[in-house]
Design a protein around this motif. Structure first.
Motif, PDB file in Angstrom:
ATOM      1  N   LEU B  64       0.986  -1.087  -0.182  1.00 39.72           N
ATOM      2  CA  LEU B  64      -0.691   0.301   0.136  1.00 39.72           C
ATOM      3  C   LEU B  64       0.856   0.915  -0.275  1.00 39.72           C
ATOM      4  CD1 LEU B  64      -1.134  -1.756   2.866  1.00 39.72           C
ATOM      5  CD2 LEU B  64      -2.684  -0.707   1.120  1.00 39.72           C
ATOM      6  N   ARG B  65       0.891   2.062  -1.061  1.00 39.20           N
ATOM      7  CA  ARG B  65       1.379   3.259  -1.919  1.00 39.20           C
ATOM      8  C   ARG B  65       0.744   4.486  -1.239  1.00 39.20           C
ATOM      9  NH1 ARG B  65       6.961   3.026  -4.462  1.00 39.20           N
ATOM     10  NH2 ARG B  65       7.724   1.833  -2.176  1.00 39.20           N
ATOM     11  N   VAL B  66       0.507   5.819  -0.824  1.00 34.34           N
ATOM     12  CA  VAL B  66      -0.727   6.160  -0.299  1.00 34.34           C
ATOM     13  C   VAL B  66      -0.509   7.546  -0.399  1.00 34.34           C
ATOM     14  CG1 VAL B  66      -2.186   7.276   0.053  1.00 34.34           C
ATOM     15  CG2 VAL B  66      -2.061   5.213  -0.164  1.00 34.34           C
ATOM     16  N   VAL B  72      -5.282   8.772   4.024  1.00 33.76           N
ATOM     17  CA  VAL B  72      -6.096   6.736   3.926  1.00 33.76           C
ATOM     18  C   VAL B  72      -5.400   6.203   4.491  1.00 33.76           C
ATOM     19  CG1 VAL B  72      -6.776   5.532   2.940  1.00 33.76           C
ATOM     20  CG2 VAL B  72      -6.852   7.519   1.663  1.00 33.76           C
ATOM     21  N   SER B  73      -6.827   5.494   5.689  1.00 33.60           N
ATOM     22  CA  SER B  73      -6.211   4.832   5.955  1.00 33.60           C
ATOM     23  C   SER B  73      -5.853   2.950   5.073  1.00 33.60           C
ATOM     24  CB  SER B  73      -7.587   3.743   7.832  1.00 33.60           C
ATOM     25  OG  SER B  73      -7.225   2.371   7.528  1.00 33.60           O
ATOM     26  N   LEU B  74      -4.703   2.859   5.604  1.00 28.35           N
ATOM     27  CA  LEU B  74      -3.955   1.437   4.850  1.00 28.35           C
ATOM     28  C   LEU B  74      -4.342   0.904   5.645  1.00 28.35           C
ATOM     29  CD1 LEU B  74      -0.034   2.565   4.743  1.00 28.35           C
ATOM     30  CD2 LEU B  74      -2.028   3.393   3.392  1.00 28.35           C
ATOM     31  N   SER B  75      -4.811   0.064   6.673  1.00 28.60           N
ATOM     32  CA  SER B  75      -5.908  -0.922   6.806  1.00 28.60           C
ATOM     33  C   SER B  75      -6.703  -1.649   6.609  1.00 28.60           C
ATOM     34  CB  SER B  75      -5.096  -1.032   8.523  1.00 28.60           C
ATOM     35  OG  SER B  75      -6.155  -0.589   8.502  1.00 28.60           O
ATOM     36  N   GLU B  78      -6.567  -2.072   2.785  1.00 33.22           N
ATOM     37  CA  GLU B  78      -6.799  -3.816   2.949  1.00 33.22           C
ATOM     38  C   GLU B  78      -7.859  -4.602   2.871  1.00 33.22           C
ATOM     39  OE1 GLU B  78      -4.824  -6.175   5.890  1.00 33.22           O
ATOM     40  OE2 GLU B  78      -3.407  -7.084   4.636  1.00 33.22           O
TER      41      GLU B  78
END
Lengths: 184, 201
Positions: B64-66, B72-75, B78
């Protein structure tokens, strides 16, 4: 005795003429496809590429050649300046700004300040590790490695299976606490 | 008589040259996906065999690359993508398992960021043995709003299929519609698995 041409003969001659005219193009097409055995030829304007990707055994195709402006176009190239994490087999991995020592100190202080019990830990200039436990004895393991250019590779596993959500939360707290020596 | 012989021979030669070269129909244009505009799809596929249409799958990597400015919540991203894949992959013949899956399904999400093929492959560690590139063809690069889904054969760490959809992403989309967006993007990508969709699929 001269053979009389029949309608079948006329049809065959016409067919042969057509093939003769189109043969060079056919040969070119066949040669192009023959570069990659078994290639799939996709017809249509939206498909641009076939096969030749410089990877033996692979083909590639694209559809919808629309220009993409995307979001946040000011950010480009590489992980610096973006949140970039890889979560694989329960392990959270990211690269953060700061030397191993800076990140180790931030990790230890953040874990302690947030109620985790430090179990063990050590570090040198190139690598380090930390082990902590939550109130319910869930284990938190942190591994650090020098990534060069003033950055550190940060790995974290929470419990045995890992937890991306908890890892992300803790990581963000740790990164906010990194104090880079040298005033960076 | 000579004419008759050539008449028979010519089509045979013609067919022999085209042996092994299949012509597929043009993929249909992408259908509308909520919160996504201007989508384009790029697919890298193992060209040496038929891609599997049955088997078990487990999770490969999540990359995840933001841009942090997007907040943004990466989890959460996902979680949504796992949900979408869990819904869509059974339709392709795959069943999820936690133990010894036949295939690993991994993904990468880029928003306001870029990633090159080598870095994506490296992220897999030992889980992916990617062949070295030959010739002058450039490696694939991904930038802006991109979702990449990989299907990797676990036993040989071999990449079978890599589908990438890139598009303009509406970051103002309400949270309760984001799952629909993920579902739509995954559905669009998997339309191209195991082969490009025929017109009307």
């Amino acid at each position: 005795m001269r053979e009389q041409p029949t309608p079948i003969h006329h049809l065959a001659r016409s067919w042969l003429d057509t093939i003769t005219r189109t043969l060079p193009a056919t040969l070119l097409l066949a040669a192009a496809c023959g570069i990659l055995p078994g290639c799939r030829l996709l017809v249509g304007t939206t498909v641009v590429a076939v096969g030749a990707v410089g990877l033996v055994g692979y083909g590639v195709y694209k559809t919808g050649e629309a220009a993409v402006t995307g979001v946040g176009s000011a950010v480009s190239g590489g992980a610096k300046g973006v949140n970039s994490v890889v979560f694989c087999d329960g392990e959270f991995k990211a690269t953060c700004d700061g030397a191993v020592d800076d990140v180790w100190l931030a990790s230890a202080s953040t874990l302690k300040a947030n109620g985790f019990r430090l179990v063990s830990g050590n570090r040198d200039a190139l690598s380090g590790h930390l082990e902590a436990a939550a109130w319910d004895e869930e284990k938190i393991a942190v591994k650090l490695d020098d990534a060069g250019q003033g950055q550190t590779t940060f790995r974290m596993r929470i419990g045995t299976k890992g937890n991306l959500k908890k890892s992300e939360t803790l990581y963000n707290l740790i990164v906010a606490n990194i104090t880079r020596r040298g005033g960076a | 008589m000579r004419l008759t012989g050539l008449t028979i021979l010519a089509p045979l030669v013609f067919s022999a040259f085209l042996m092994g070269c299949r012509t597929d129909e043009e993929p249909t244009a992408a259908g509308p996906i909520e919160g996504v505009t201007n989508p384009s799809v790029e697919v890298l596929f193992d060209n040496t065999r038929a891609l599997p249409v049955t088997g078990t799958f487990g999770w490969g990597i999540s990359l995840l690359r933001v841009d942090p400015a997007l907040n943004v919540s990466l989890s959460e991203v996902e979680e949504r993508l796992h949900q979408s894949l869990l819904s869509a992959l059974p339709g392709e013949g795959f069943v999820f398992t936690n133990t010894s899956p036949d295939y690993l399904v991994g993904f990468a999400v880029l928003a306001g960021a870029s990633l090159d093929e080598a870095e994506l492959n490296r992220s897999y560690g030992d889980l992916l043995a990617f062949p070295a590139r030959t010739g002058a063809a450039p490696a694939l690069n991904y930038s802006a709003g991109v979702l990449i889904v990989d299907i990797v054969e676990s036993a040989h760490s071999h990449l079978l299929w890599r589908g990438a959809i890139k598009a303009d992403i509406d970051m103002q989309l309400p949270t309760d519609r984001k799952q629909a967006r993920c579902d739509g993007a995954i559905r669009e990508l998997l339309r191209h698995y195991p082969s490009p969709p025929a017109t009307g699929k």
